[in-house]
Design a protein around this motif. Structure first.
Motif, PDB file in Angstrom:
ATOM      1  N   MET A   1       0.847  -1.196   0.000  1.00  0.00           N
ATOM      2  CA  MET A   1       0.000   0.000   0.000  1.00  0.00           C
ATOM      3  C   MET A   1       0.885   1.251   0.000  1.00  0.00           C
ATOM      4  SD  MET A   1      -2.955   1.069   2.730  1.00  0.00           S
ATOM      5  CE  MET A   1      -3.698  -0.552   2.569  1.00  0.00           C
ATOM      6  N   ASP A   2       0.538   2.201  -0.835  1.00  0.00           N
ATOM      7  CA  ASP A   2       1.319   3.425  -0.966  1.00  0.00           C
ATOM      8  C   ASP A   2       1.183   4.292   0.290  1.00  0.00           C
ATOM      9  OD1 ASP A   2       1.391   6.476  -1.869  1.00  0.00           O
ATOM     10  OD2 ASP A   2       2.639   5.310  -3.255  1.00  0.00           O
ATOM     11  N   TRP A   3       2.350   4.675   0.890  1.00  0.00           N
ATOM     12  CA  TRP A   3       2.307   5.437   2.133  1.00  0.00           C
ATOM     13  C   TRP A   3       1.685   6.813   1.943  1.00  0.00           C
ATOM     14  CZ3 TRP A   3       1.702   6.097   6.887  1.00  0.00           C
ATOM     15  CH2 TRP A   3       2.047   7.279   7.531  1.00  0.00           C
ATOM     16  N   ASP A   4       1.962   7.460   0.803  1.00  0.00           N
ATOM     17  CA  ASP A   4       1.389   8.791   0.565  1.00  0.00           C
ATOM     18  C   ASP A   4      -0.134   8.737   0.572  1.00  0.00           C
ATOM     19  OD1 ASP A   4       3.630  10.342   0.497  1.00  0.00           O
ATOM     20  OD2 ASP A   4       3.901  10.229  -1.672  1.00  0.00           O
ATOM     21  N   LYS A   5      -0.686   7.724  -0.067  1.00  0.00           N
ATOM     22  CA  LYS A   5      -2.147   7.591  -0.080  1.00  0.00           C
ATOM     23  C   LYS A   5      -2.674   7.342   1.337  1.00  0.00           C
ATOM     24  CE  LYS A   5      -2.793   5.802  -4.810  1.00  0.00           C
ATOM     25  NZ  LYS A   5      -1.390   5.549  -5.197  1.00  0.00           N
ATOM     26  N   LEU A   6      -1.966   6.500   2.090  1.00  0.00           N
ATOM     27  CA  LEU A   6      -2.397   6.211   3.458  1.00  0.00           C
ATOM     28  C   LEU A   6      -2.321   7.464   4.323  1.00  0.00           C
ATOM     29  CD1 LEU A   6      -3.331   3.927   5.345  1.00  0.00           C
ATOM     30  CD2 LEU A   6      -0.930   3.567   5.955  1.00  0.00           C
ATOM     31  N   ARG A   7      -1.260   8.260   4.145  1.00  0.00           N
ATOM     32  CA  ARG A   7      -1.110   9.508   4.910  1.00  0.00           C
ATOM     33  C   ARG A   7      -2.233  10.485   4.565  1.00  0.00           C
ATOM     34  NH1 ARG A   7       1.564  14.308   3.600  1.00  0.00           N
ATOM     35  NH2 ARG A   7       2.186  13.360   1.619  1.00  0.00           N
ATOM     36  N   ILE A   8      -2.561  10.581   3.293  1.00  0.00           N
ATOM     37  CA  ILE A   8      -3.649  11.480   2.877  1.00  0.00           C
ATOM     38  C   ILE A   8      -4.979  10.970   3.415  1.00  0.00           C
ATOM     39  CG2 ILE A   8      -4.951  12.307   0.874  1.00  0.00           C
ATOM     40  CD1 ILE A   8      -2.234  12.340  -0.639  1.00  0.00           C
ATOM     41  N   PHE A   9      -5.198   9.651   3.337  1.00  0.00           N
ATOM     42  CA  PHE A   9      -6.426   9.076   3.890  1.00  0.00           C
ATOM     43  C   PHE A   9      -6.556   9.397   5.376  1.00  0.00           C
ATOM     44  CE2 PHE A   9      -7.819   5.503   6.540  1.00  0.00           C
ATOM     45  CZ  PHE A   9      -9.178   5.506   6.255  1.00  0.00           C
ATOM     46  N   HIS A  10      -5.471   9.238   6.129  1.00  0.00           N
ATOM     47  CA  HIS A  10      -5.502   9.505   7.566  1.00  0.00           C
ATOM     48  C   HIS A  10      -5.880  10.952   7.841  1.00  0.00           C
ATOM     49  CE1 HIS A  10      -3.607  10.454  11.516  1.00  0.00           C
ATOM     50  NE2 HIS A  10      -4.108   9.281  11.839  1.00  0.00           N
ATOM     51  N   THR A  11      -5.347  11.868   7.066  1.00  0.00           N
ATOM     52  CA  THR A  11      -5.651  13.290   7.262  1.00  0.00           C
ATOM     53  C   THR A  11      -7.106  13.585   6.910  1.00  0.00           C
ATOM     54  OG1 THR A  11      -3.359  13.821   6.705  1.00  0.00           O
ATOM     55  CG2 THR A  11      -4.930  15.640   6.698  1.00  0.00           C
ATOM     56  N   VAL A  12      -7.603  13.007   5.838  1.00  0.00           N
ATOM     57  CA  VAL A  12      -9.006  13.203   5.472  1.00  0.00           C
ATOM     58  C   VAL A  12      -9.924  12.656   6.570  1.00  0.00           C
ATOM     59  CG1 VAL A  12     -10.821  12.567   3.829  1.00  0.00           C
ATOM     60  CG2 VAL A  12      -8.549  13.190   2.990  1.00  0.00           C
TER      61      VAL A  12
ATOM     62  N   SER B   1      -8.913  14.339  -3.379  1.00  0.00           N
ATOM     63  CA  SER B   1     -10.017  13.475  -3.795  1.00  0.00           C
ATOM     64  C   SER B   1      -9.534  12.379  -4.734  1.00  0.00           C
ATOM     65  CB  SER B   1     -11.100  14.316  -4.478  1.00  0.00           C
ATOM     66  OG  SER B   1     -12.172  13.499  -4.900  1.00  0.00           O
ATOM     67  N   ARG B   2      -8.635  12.724  -5.667  1.00  0.00           N
ATOM     68  CA  ARG B   2      -8.115  11.719  -6.607  1.00  0.00           C
ATOM     69  C   ARG B   2      -7.325  10.639  -5.869  1.00  0.00           C
ATOM     70  NH1 ARG B   2      -6.902  16.229  -9.838  1.00  0.00           N
ATOM     71  NH2 ARG B   2      -4.713  16.144  -9.191  1.00  0.00           N
ATOM     72  N   GLN B   3      -6.526  11.044  -4.876  1.00  0.00           N
ATOM     73  CA  GLN B   3      -5.735  10.067  -4.124  1.00  0.00           C
ATOM     74  C   GLN B   3      -6.631   9.109  -3.342  1.00  0.00           C
ATOM     75  OE1 GLN B   3      -2.384   9.516  -4.057  1.00  0.00           O
ATOM     76  NE2 GLN B   3      -2.173  11.022  -5.698  1.00  0.00           N
ATOM     77  N   ILE B   4      -7.698   9.639  -2.763  1.00  0.00           N
ATOM     78  CA  ILE B   4      -8.623   8.782  -2.013  1.00  0.00           C
ATOM     79  C   ILE B   4      -9.344   7.831  -2.955  1.00  0.00           C
ATOM     80  CG2 ILE B   4     -10.697   8.745  -0.582  1.00  0.00           C
ATOM     81  CD1 ILE B   4      -8.116   9.613   0.867  1.00  0.00           C
ATOM     82  N   ARG B   5      -9.767   8.346  -4.119  1.00  0.00           N
ATOM     83  CA  ARG B   5     -10.436   7.487  -5.087  1.00  0.00           C
ATOM     84  C   ARG B   5      -9.492   6.388  -5.572  1.00  0.00           C
ATOM     85  NH1 ARG B   5     -15.294   6.226  -5.640  1.00  0.00           N
ATOM     86  NH2 ARG B   5     -15.942   8.421  -5.732  1.00  0.00           N
TER      87      ARG B   5
END
Length: 295
Positions: A1-12, A33-37
Motif C-alpha cells: 500500500m502506498d504510504w502517501d495515499k495512506l497519509r492522505i487518507f488519515h488526514t481526510v 479526492s483523486r488520491q482517495i479514489r
C-alpha cells in the motif's frame, strides 16, 4: 500500500473533509479526492460515506483508519526518539493540566523553563477533562487525582486543599460566617458538573457540617477560575484552591478551620517516555519549582 495515499487518507479521516485535508497537506481539494479514489480502487472498497455535510468513515474505512493511526503514532514516536538521541532536549512537548492551575500557577512559573530549553516546542493544553496520554493527546499531564491507566507513570508533586473565600464587599453586606451552620444562609458558588470536575468531591462545601440534604448553590460554574471571578464580583462564597487565590485582591478567607480534604497533585506520563530528555527536563524543573515556591 502506498504510504502517501495512506497519509492522505488519515488526514481526510481526521478532518472529515477533502478541503480541510488539502489545507493541512498543502494540496488541492481535487488532488486529495483523486488520491482517495485511487486508494479505494486499489483496495476495491469504499472508505468514506460522502454527503453534503462532509465525510464519514465506512466500516472498512474505520478499520483502515485504526491501522493508519497506529502507523502514524509509531512514526511520531520514532521522530521523538531520534530527537531524544541529540544531546540537547528538543522537539514538541504537549503539557496538559486543569484550566485553573494552568492559567495561573503554571503560566506564572514556566518562563524559566522556556528560557532554559529554547529548542523544546512547548504547548499547554488546558482542560478540566483528562486528555488521553496513551493515544498521545498530550505527552505529560499535571493531574489532581491519580491516573486511571496502569501503564502511566505517576510522580507525586505536592498536596493542596481548598478553603472558603468571599469578597470584602459581600461579607460587608451579608456578614461573615462564624460556624459551618452559617453557610446555610449564604450564597454559595460551586463547580458546575461534578462528574467532569478536576478533583474529587469538589463540591464538598454543599455538604460540610450537614447530615441532611445538601445546600443549594446560588451559582454553578464549570470553571474554578470563573468561580474566583464570581467571588471577586461579590456574588457569594466559594471553596477555592489556595494557589488560585494567592495574590487576589478583595478576597477574604472565612472559617479558617474549615477546609477540604487534602488532595495530591501528580505528574503523569506514559511509561514509554520514561527516558525522554524532554520529559525528564520538565519533570526536574517542575519538582524544583514547586519545592522552591509556597504552593
Amino acid at each position: 500500500m502506498d504510504w502517501d495515499k495512506l497519509r492522505i487518507f488519515h488526514t481526510v479521516a481526521e478532518t472529515g473533509s477533502f478541503t480541510h485535508a488539502g489545507d493541512r497537506l498543502n494540496l488541492s481539494q481535487s488532488a486529495v479526492s483523486r488520491q482517495i479514489r485511487a486508494l479505494e480502487d486499489e483496495l476495491n472498497v469504499a472508505l468514506f460515506h460522502r454527503h453534503a455535510r462532509g465525510l464519514t468513515l465506512t466500516q472498512e474505512g474505520e478499520l483502515l483508519f485504526q491501522t493508519a493511526e497506529d502507523v502514524t503514532t509509531r512514526i511520531r514516536r520514532t521522530e521523538k526518539n531520534l530527537q531524544e538521541g541529540l544531546e540537547t532536549p528538543q522537539g514538541e512537548l504537549k503539557i496538559t493540566t486543569t484550566l485553573s492551575f494552568g492559567s495561573t500557577w503554571l503560566t506564572h512559573n514556566i518562563r524559566e523553563f522556556l528560557e532554559l530549553y529554547p529548542e523544546i516546542d512547548v504547548q499547554l493544553l488546558l482542560s478540566d477533562q483528562d486528555l488521553d496520554l496513551t493515544t498521545r493527546e498530550a505527552d505529560i499531564a499535571i493531574l489532581f487525582h491519580p491516573p486511571e491507566h496502569a501503564d502511566l507513570i505517576q510522580r507525586p508533586l505536592t498536596s493542596t486543599r481548598q478553603c472558603i473565600y468571599g469578597s470584602a464587599d459581600y461579607l460587608a453586606r451579608r456578614g461573615t460566617p462564624k460556624t459551618v451552620d452559617d453557610l446555610d444562609s449564604h450564597n454559595l458558588i460551586t463547580y458546575g458538573i461534578s462528574s467532569t470536575a478536576p478533583i474529587r468531591d469538589i463540591n464538598w462545601l454543599l455538604q460540610v457540617g450537614r447530615n441532611g440534604p445538601a445546600r443549594h448553590p446560588v451559582l454553578r460554574i464549570n470553571n474554578i477560575n470563573g468561580a474566583l471571578q464570581a467571588v471577586r464580583a461579590g456574588i457569594g462564597l466559594a471553596a477555592l484552591p489556595e494557589y488560585l487565590v494567592r495574590g487576589s485582591s478583595n478576597v477574604v478567607r472565612v472559617l479558617d478551620d474549615v477546609t477540604s480534604p487534602s488532595f495530591r497533585a501528580y505528574l503523569v506520563y506514559h511509561e514509554n517516555e520514561r527516558s525522554s530528555k524532554r520529559i525528564v527536563a520538565f519533570r526536574d524543573y517542575l519538582l524544583k519549582k514547586i519545592a522552591d515556591s509556597r504552593f
